[in-house]
Motif scaffolding. Structure first.
Motif, mmCIF file in Angstrom:
data_model
loop_
_atom_site.group_PDB
_atom_site.id
_atom_site.type_symbol
_atom_site.label_atom_id
_atom_site.label_comp_id
_atom_site.label_asym_id
_atom_site.label_seq_id
_atom_site.Cartn_x
_atom_site.Cartn_y
_atom_site.Cartn_z
ATOM 1 N N UNK A 109 0.805 -1.491 -0.252
ATOM 2 C CA UNK A 109 0.270 0.210 0.290
ATOM 3 C C UNK A 109 0.579 1.293 -0.299
ATOM 4 N N UNK A 110 1.105 2.056 -0.674
ATOM 5 C CA UNK A 110 1.379 2.988 -1.295
ATOM 6 C C UNK A 110 1.370 4.237 0.252
ATOM 7 N N UNK A 111 0.092 4.576 0.074
ATOM 8 C CA UNK A 111 -0.516 5.604 1.011
ATOM 9 C C UNK A 111 -2.252 6.036 -0.094
ATOM 10 N N UNK A 112 -2.152 5.628 -1.026
ATOM 11 C CA UNK A 112 -3.310 5.882 -2.076
ATOM 12 C C UNK A 112 -4.273 5.207 -2.595
ATOM 13 N N UNK A 113 -3.447 3.509 -2.544
ATOM 14 C CA UNK A 113 -3.769 2.679 -3.626
ATOM 15 C C UNK A 113 -2.884 1.458 -2.932
ATOM 16 N N UNK A 114 -3.330 0.365 -3.407
ATOM 17 C CA UNK A 114 -2.909 -0.731 -3.490
ATOM 18 C C UNK A 114 -2.656 -1.020 -4.368
ATOM 19 N N UNK A 115 -0.740 -2.095 -4.320
ATOM 20 C CA UNK A 115 -0.372 -2.491 -5.854
ATOM 21 C C UNK A 115 -0.156 -4.091 -5.750
ATOM 22 N N UNK A 116 -0.842 -5.096 -6.116
ATOM 23 C CA UNK A 116 -1.041 -6.203 -6.027
ATOM 24 C C UNK A 116 -0.446 -6.567 -6.817
ATOM 25 N N UNK A 117 0.319 -7.641 -6.135
ATOM 26 C CA UNK A 117 1.356 -9.172 -6.955
ATOM 27 C C UNK A 117 0.440 -10.488 -6.769
ATOM 28 N N UNK A 118 -0.236 -10.179 -6.455
ATOM 29 C CA UNK A 118 -2.117 -12.107 -6.337
ATOM 30 C C UNK A 118 -3.413 -11.215 -5.741
ATOM 31 N N UNK A 119 -3.294 -12.303 -7.030
ATOM 32 C CA UNK A 119 -5.284 -12.013 -6.542
ATOM 33 C C UNK A 119 -5.820 -13.723 -6.312
ATOM 34 N N UNK A 120 -6.020 -13.410 -5.003
ATOM 35 C CA UNK A 120 -6.738 -14.445 -4.964
ATOM 36 C C UNK A 120 -8.017 -14.329 -4.916
ATOM 37 N N UNK A 121 -9.424 -15.159 -5.383
ATOM 38 C CA UNK A 121 -10.726 -15.013 -5.574
ATOM 39 C C UNK A 121 -11.241 -16.252 -4.710
ATOM 40 N N UNK A 122 -13.078 -15.902 -4.600
ATOM 41 C CA UNK A 122 -13.155 -17.215 -3.579
ATOM 42 C C UNK A 122 -13.700 -18.430 -4.298
ATOM 43 N N UNK A 123 -14.335 -19.961 -3.833
ATOM 44 C CA UNK A 123 -14.154 -20.876 -4.796
ATOM 45 C C UNK A 123 -15.875 -20.982 -4.971
ATOM 46 N N UNK A 124 -16.440 -20.986 -4.275
ATOM 47 C CA UNK A 124 -17.729 -20.862 -4.670
ATOM 48 C C UNK A 124 -18.880 -19.998 -4.056
#
Length: 147
Positions: A109-124
């Motif tokens: 988190x850079x103070x204003x936004x989040x720089x993601x390197x991985x995204x995990x989503x729900x599975x059902x």
């Protein structure tokens, strides 16, 4: 006077404890970079972490916030229904990623936004990560009435 065997046992115990201490210190330094903290957007905005700290943020993908840019760059909002943080991600999203669903992102988190390197989503359709549910409930938001 202590016998030779007793002195030897005492030395072995102290040497063992010394090596245990040294190995614990090495493990602490090794895991220092790999430890990831978990927070929801309200917690991050309330007390922003250092820009270099790797952490996990969880919540719901904000409806109407997903914007696909050139190549495989994506911007979307993650909300805990109180606050929202924009997430910038470059890569392929999980198949089950969609608006209004639970998500956990790993990055900085850079103070204003989040720089993601991985995204995990729900599975059902009934699953949301336990950490997200607990964090939302701490904020006073109850998604499941049967809990």
């Amino acid at each position: 006077m202590l016998s030779y065997k007793k002195k030897l046992r005492i030395r072995i115990i102290f040497v063992g404890l010394f090596f245990l201490l040294i190995s614990s210190i090495f493990l602490g330094f090794a895991f220092r970079e790999g430890i990831e903290f978990y927070k929801v957007p309200s917690q991050i905005l309330q007390s922003p972490p250092k820009a270099s700290l790797k952490l996990r943020m969880g919540g719901l993908v904000e409806k109407g916030s997903v914007k696909r840019l050139e190549d495989s760059k994506i911007i979307f909002g993650v909300t805990d229904t109180v606050n929202s943080i924009n997430v910038y991600y470059e890569g392929i999203l999980p198949d089950l990623f969609s608006e209004g669903q639970g998500v956990v992102v790993l990055g900085t988190f850079n103070g204003q936004s989040f720089q993601a390197v991985q995204v995990l989503a729900k599975h059902d359709e009934t699953y949301m990560p336990k950490e997200v549910i607990k964090s939302l409930e701490r904020e006073g938001i109850y998604l499941y009435k049967d809990n």
